[in-house]
Scaffold this motif. Sequence first.
Motif, PDB file in Angstrom:
ATOM      1  N   LEU A 171      19.680  74.043  11.009  1.00 58.14           N
ATOM      2  CA  LEU A 171      19.460  73.436   9.700  1.00 58.14           C
ATOM      3  C   LEU A 171      20.340  74.112   8.647  1.00 58.14           C
ATOM      4  CD1 LEU A 171      15.577  72.940   9.477  1.00 58.14           C
ATOM      5  CD2 LEU A 171      17.312  71.336  10.294  1.00 58.14           C
ATOM      6  N   ARG A 172      20.498  73.429   7.538  1.00 59.04           N
ATOM      7  CA  ARG A 172      21.293  73.954   6.428  1.00 59.04           C
ATOM      8  C   ARG A 172      20.373  74.488   5.349  1.00 59.04           C
ATOM      9  NH1 ARG A 172      26.683  71.021   4.132  1.00 59.04           N
ATOM     10  NH2 ARG A 172      27.231  72.519   2.501  1.00 59.04           N
ATOM     11  N   ASP A 173      20.548  75.747   4.988  1.00 54.68           N
ATOM     12  CA  ASP A 173      19.824  76.339   3.866  1.00 54.68           C
ATOM     13  C   ASP A 173      20.397  75.814   2.552  1.00 54.68           C
ATOM     14  OD1 ASP A 173      18.193  77.956   5.423  1.00 54.68           O
ATOM     15  OD2 ASP A 173      19.542  79.671   5.314  1.00 54.68           O
ATOM     16  N   LEU A 178      26.701  72.523  -3.244  1.00 56.73           N
ATOM     17  CA  LEU A 178      27.108  71.681  -2.114  1.00 56.73           C
ATOM     18  C   LEU A 178      25.999  71.597  -1.077  1.00 56.73           C
ATOM     19  CD1 LEU A 178      30.847  72.703  -1.552  1.00 56.73           C
ATOM     20  CD2 LEU A 178      29.962  70.524  -2.435  1.00 56.73           C
ATOM     21  N   ASP A 179      25.331  72.714  -0.829  1.00 56.64           N
ATOM     22  CA  ASP A 179      24.184  72.707   0.087  1.00 56.64           C
ATOM     23  C   ASP A 179      23.103  71.758  -0.430  1.00 56.64           C
ATOM     24  OD1 ASP A 179      25.341  74.689   1.716  1.00 56.64           O
ATOM     25  OD2 ASP A 179      24.397  76.290   0.562  1.00 56.64           O
ATOM     26  N   ALA A 180      22.832  71.852  -1.728  1.00 55.48           N
ATOM     27  CA  ALA A 180      21.781  71.024  -2.317  1.00 55.48           C
ATOM     28  C   ALA A 180      22.069  69.539  -2.120  1.00 55.48           C
ATOM     29  CB  ALA A 180      21.627  71.338  -3.801  1.00 55.48           C
ATOM     30  N   GLU A 181      23.322  69.143  -2.354  1.00 55.15           N
ATOM     31  CA  GLU A 181      23.697  67.739  -2.177  1.00 55.15           C
ATOM     32  C   GLU A 181      23.537  67.312  -0.720  1.00 55.15           C
ATOM     33  OE1 GLU A 181      24.461  65.519  -4.357  1.00 55.15           O
ATOM     34  OE2 GLU A 181      24.800  66.695  -6.174  1.00 55.15           O
ATOM     35  N   ALA A 182      23.984  68.158   0.196  1.00 54.47           N
ATOM     36  CA  ALA A 182      23.919  67.803   1.614  1.00 54.47           C
ATOM     37  C   ALA A 182      22.479  67.700   2.097  1.00 54.47           C
ATOM     38  CB  ALA A 182      24.687  68.834   2.439  1.00 54.47           C
ATOM     39  N   VAL A 183      21.644  68.662   1.709  1.00 49.40           N
ATOM     40  CA  VAL A 183      20.251  68.658   2.164  1.00 49.40           C
ATOM     41  C   VAL A 183      19.497  67.479   1.561  1.00 49.40           C
ATOM     42  CG1 VAL A 183      18.067  69.913   2.038  1.00 49.40           C
ATOM     43  CG2 VAL A 183      20.175  71.114   2.674  1.00 49.40           C
ATOM     44  N   PRO A 188      16.184  62.253   1.889  1.00 52.87           N
ATOM     45  CA  PRO A 188      16.105  61.620   0.575  1.00 52.87           C
ATOM     46  C   PRO A 188      14.701  61.387   0.044  1.00 52.87           C
ATOM     47  CG  PRO A 188      16.698  60.014   2.267  1.00 52.87           C
ATOM     48  CD  PRO A 188      16.741  61.351   2.921  1.00 52.87           C
ATOM     49  N   ARG A 189      13.693  61.505   0.911  1.00 54.54           N
ATOM     50  CA  ARG A 189      12.322  61.248   0.449  1.00 54.54           C
ATOM     51  C   ARG A 189      11.586  62.521   0.036  1.00 54.54           C
ATOM     52  NH1 ARG A 189      10.039  56.496   4.553  1.00 54.54           N
ATOM     53  NH2 ARG A 189      11.724  54.993   4.120  1.00 54.54           N
ATOM     54  N   THR A 190      12.273  63.626   0.009  1.00 52.84           N
ATOM     55  CA  THR A 190      11.639  64.890  -0.364  1.00 52.84           C
ATOM     56  C   THR A 190      11.548  65.024  -1.882  1.00 52.84           C
ATOM     57  OG1 THR A 190      13.796  65.992  -0.312  1.00 52.84           O
ATOM     58  CG2 THR A 190      12.452  66.082   1.703  1.00 52.84           C
ATOM     59  N   ARG A 191      10.662  65.895  -2.316  1.00 53.76           N
ATOM     60  CA  ARG A 191      10.596  66.211  -3.745  1.00 53.76           C
ATOM     61  C   ARG A 191      11.906  66.867  -4.185  1.00 53.76           C
ATOM     62  NH1 ARG A 191       5.816  69.336  -7.132  1.00 53.76           N
ATOM     63  NH2 ARG A 191       7.111  69.923  -8.901  1.00 53.76           N
TER      64      ARG A 191
END
Length: 205
Positions: A171-173, A178-183, A188-191
């Motif tokens: 998984l990506r931390d 850039l991490d935030a955008e990828a995760v 997409p349904r997460t808070r």
Amino acid sequence: MTTLLVIAKEPLPGRVKTRLTPPFTPRDAARLAEAALVDTLRAVAATPARRRVLVLEGRPGPWLPPGFDVVPQCAGGLDKRLSAAFAGCAGPALLIGMDTPQVTPELLTVDFTGHDAWFGPAEDGGFWALGLAHPDPTLLRGVPMSSPTTGAVQRARLVAAGLRVHDLPRLRDVDTALDAEAVAGSAPRTRFAAELGRLRAVAGR
């Protein structure tokens, strides 16, 4: 049944997700950290477990759902804090951080039958999950943390101890923008994704 541990920091501006600033402000970074923590705790709450424990630096807030024991993190480096978290467990335990809001109950439902350890590698070279059938704090002490080789060293430590290790998906931390955008794109349904979208809209991005 397994004890589930979440090691986390209270999401305070300037204290969490500092690598998100810039482009985000410290307050915005703290909001993203809180969203990631909420997603993580929700996944843990939905996972069958004997006990759920939040190992916290700081104080709990309204983001904490019911059903968790809260224990303070000990002093010292991350290896000492992780080892202390396992030291408080009797029986199988799985530990995760607050940096993978994309985690799901399916990923966290582990079976130690035939396995001594579960290991979740992270894309940055660390690890997002570590499970031990027989928690032994010495397996973590002295492992160099926050480096590109952390995961490899930790996994090698498990193998050298004679443990049968089962790997979880990589998984990506969330550390950088850039991490935030990828995760967020992968979940997409997460808070977390919703909060990132809100911050983008406010900033006109």
